[in-house]
Design an enzyme around this catalytic site. Structure first.
Site, PDB file in Angstrom:
ATOM      1  CD  GLU A  34      -2.985  -0.746  -0.195  1.00  0.00           C
ATOM      2  OE1 GLU A  34      -2.957   0.356  -0.764  1.00  0.00           O
ATOM      3  OE2 GLU A  34      -3.673  -1.696  -0.603  1.00  0.00           O
ATOM      4  CE1 TYR A  85      -6.558   3.283  -0.340  1.00  0.00           C
ATOM      5  CE2 TYR A  85      -4.155   3.268  -0.133  1.00  0.00           C
ATOM      6  CZ  TYR A  85      -5.333   2.705  -0.605  1.00  0.00           C
ATOM      7  OH  TYR A  85      -5.290   1.540  -1.323  1.00  0.00           O
ATOM      8  CG  ASP A 114      -7.551   3.094  -4.758  1.00  0.00           C
ATOM      9  OD1 ASP A 114      -8.732   3.233  -5.162  1.00  0.00           O
ATOM     10  OD2 ASP A 114      -6.806   2.192  -5.176  1.00  0.00           O
TER      11      ASP A 114
END
Ligand code: SF4
Length: 355
Positions: A48, A131, A149
């Site tokens: 990520e 996020y 996202d």
């Protein structure tokens, strides 16, 4: 996925996306198959962080290199920061690499190498923003977190024809994503939405004819899919100027370790004219001599400005430097120096010129 608590349209969207994912999930090295055991949080975190502002295609080989070289967060914490930064070279946005290392050290030293399991605790980790915390909580720990996202932003803006321009529209998009996120299987659902955005609901020419939520899509219903997400008009980026210095001696080139703070901090690079400290660089060479200047050999776009770089070249077998940050690096091994893209472009240009 449990979708019982969602209103009708949201429930339909959630169920269709979930069902589509079962047969169409992308196979990625950091993922588990849909409905399978939850993946390793270290892998989810690593991927990520790498995926922020970077495509899956570019990230795959970096993820494989990192996870092979440093198989656990403890291994990464024990590495030299310079090695981590060098291994990151080419992936861009280097603050991510410094934060990655800082976070690995924090998790290892303060949390005994174990990632926290909730979104709110993950948010406390160095370099982990909203996020990333939501994505790790949902994907690695199965928490019902709302993940948005860029791919999901586009998908949701189209599904609900959200007319408020970004960045203001982000609030409505998040609310809509919250409405379609199921109570269980939020990690699979987030990844299903990411996949849909990346492969079907693409920025240009979305493949609506094969989309599992075509019937629920407001943008499709009005025939104006590419209008969404609505964006505010972009301001032109300011242009800054810089000079790099090519100093060569006996098939070696002079590199410098950049100061630890600031742009590309801690990375190796060509000596430069301190462009990162002001609007433009001052163009003053680090040593006196006969310099040959090539105009505008590199253009590079940063988030808030564009940079135009020229290259000053100095080749003298007798030249001596003794600054602390200086490193003489063999030219035939320059690919291993871990130079950020900006400097790698300049090196490539110079070596090509010599052929
Ligand atoms: Fe995107 Fe088209 Fe599907 Fe709507 S119908 S979500 S615009 S791919």
């Amino acid at each position: 996925m449990a979708v019982d608590s969602l209103p009708a349209k949201a429930r339909k969207i959630s169920a269709n996306i979930g069902a589509h994912y079962v047969d169409n999930a992308r196979i990625l090295p950091w993922r588990s198959p849909p409905g399978g055991v939850l993946p390793d949080p270290y892998h989810v975190w690593l991927s990520e962080v790498m995926l922020q502002q970077t495509t899956v295609g570019a990230v795959k080989s970096y993820f494989e290199t990192f996870s092979r070289r440093w198989p656990t967060v403890r291994d990464l914490a024990r590495a030299e920061e310079a090695d981590v930064l060098a291994a990151w070279a080419g992936l861009g946005y280097y603050a991510r690499a410094r934060n990655l290392y800082k976070c690995a050290v924090h998790v290892t030293e303060k949390l005994d190498g174990i990632f926290p399991q909730t979104e709110s605790e993950l948010l406390q980790l160095p370099g982990v923003g909203a996020y990333t915390a939501a994505a790790i909580a949902a994907i690695a720990f199965g928490e019902r977190a709302v993940v948005v996202d860029a791919n999901i932003e586009r998908l949701v803006a189209r599904l609900f024809a959200i007319d408020t321009p970004l960045p203001k529209g982000k609030v409505e998009i998040r609310t809509a994503m919250d409405a379609i996120t199921p109570d269980r299987g939020a990690g699979d659902f987030a990844q299903a939405c990411m996949d849909l955005g990346a492969t079907i609901c693409t920025s240009r020419n979305p493949k609506c004819e094969i989309c599992p939520v075509r019937k629920q899509c407001a943008a499709f219903a009005i025939g104006n899919m590419e209008r969404y997400p609505v964006k505010s008009p972009k301001k032109p980026k300011p242009v800054r100027r810089a000079r790099f210095f090519w100093i060569e001696q006996q098939d070696q080139i002079l590199l410098a370790t950049r100061p630890p703070k600031g742009m590309l901090g801690g990375m190796r690079g060509l000596p430069d004219d301190d462009w990162a400290a002001g609007n433009d660089g001052h163009a003053t060479p680090p040593i006196a001599g006969e310099w040959r200047v090539h105009d505008n050999i590199v253009q590079h776009s940063f988030t808030h400005f564009s940079l135009e770089v020229d290259l000053a070249v100095y080749q003298d077998a007798k030249m001596v430097t003794n600054r602390d940050e200086d490193i003489w690096w063999p030219l035939d091994n320059i690919a291993d120096a871990g130079l950020p893209t900006l400097f790698a472009k300049a090196v490539k240009w110079k070596l090509k010129e010599e052929k």
